[in-house]
Design an enzyme around this catalytic site. Structure first.
Site: not given
Ligand code: 13P
Length: 248
Positions: A9, A11, A94, A96, A164, A170, A210
């Site tokens: 992903n 982003k 997601h 976010e 997640e 992150g 992560s």
């Molecule tokens: P990270 O791997 O950067 O923690 O992000 C995970 C994520 O949100 C994948 O959709």
């Protein structure tokens, strides 16, 4: 047997030129990979990504999809627009999107139904925040996200769920493999209760948060974990390939 699926992903990262360069670097590194490999990229990268993945095993995904066919929805992108480019997967819900853009279980459900109706394969994200976790509300939150997010859905054959935990995204903090396995097992049990044992058994559920080359093997060894949804580590070819090739 559930085929492992590793999805990146991206982003809001990578211009079209950067996307092309990253894919070209990635292709030889994952040429012999066993899992299914997907990259979910920003809308503006889709065209060039489609061209760049030609002849490789990489499948293309988007990061969201509108619930409506077309019309007055400024800023949204429809399923038909994605399909025409050759997009196969789409991330829905997601954290976010839920956190910054008002996405709810209701809108997740609307987007999900549209994706399914249009033949896109949804990767639906669920997960608890740190506060919810500390208040022991993880199961309650997941139950609501699953029951409301998947309301009226009957066919799960094209659906992937990504668990997640928001506190692991992150942050460099990863859920322990045991913990992730247990929580994903709970999600599977929820699906079993509502949609039946066969659906639950066949459904692929990823872990996200992560995930990196150094922890991928341990996570992927868990019985309930069928793949990963990768953020930060998907932005570097060597790191993403290191996760895809977790068995080597
Ligand atoms: P990270 O791997 O950067 O923690 O992000 C995970 C994520 O949100 C994948 O959709």
């Amino acid at each position: 047997m559930r085929k492992p699926i590793i999805a990146g992903n991206w982003k809001m990262n990578k211009t079209a030129a950067e996307a092309e360069a990253l894919i070209n670097e990635l292709k030889p590194l994952i040429a012999k990979s066993k899992p299914e490999v997907v990259i979910c990229v920003p809308y503006t990268d889709l065209w060039i990504a489609k061209k760049a993945i030609e002849g490789s095993k990489i499948k293309l995904g988007a990061e969201n999809v509108a619930w409506a066919d077309s019309g007055a929805f400024t800023g949204e992108i429809s399923a038909d627009m994605l399909k025409e480019i050759g997009v196969e997967y789409v991330i829905i819900g997601h954290s976010e999107r839920r956190q910054y853009f008002g996405e709810t279980d209701k809108t997740v459900n609307m987007r999900l139904k549209q994706a399914l109706a249009k033949g896109l394969k949804p990767i639906v994200c669920v997960g608890e925040t740190l506060t919810e976790r500390e208040k022991n509300k993880t199961k309650k939150v997941l139950k609501k996200q699953v029951l409301e997010g998947f309301k009226d859905v009957t066919d799960f054959s094209n659906i992937v769920i990504a668990y997640e935990p928001v506190w692991a995204i992150g942050t460099g903090k990863t859920a322990t493999a045991e913990d992730a396995n247990k929580t994903i097992g709970y999600i599977r049990s929820l699906v079993k209760k509502t949609w039946g044992a066969d659906v639950a058994k066949a459904l692929r559920i990823q872990y996200g948060g992560s995930m990196k080359p150094s922890n991928a093997k341990e996570l992927m060894a868990m019985r309930n974990i069928d793949g990963g949804l990768i953020g930060g580590a998907a932005l570097k070819a060597a790191d993403f390939a290191g996760i895809v090739n977790y068995k080597d």
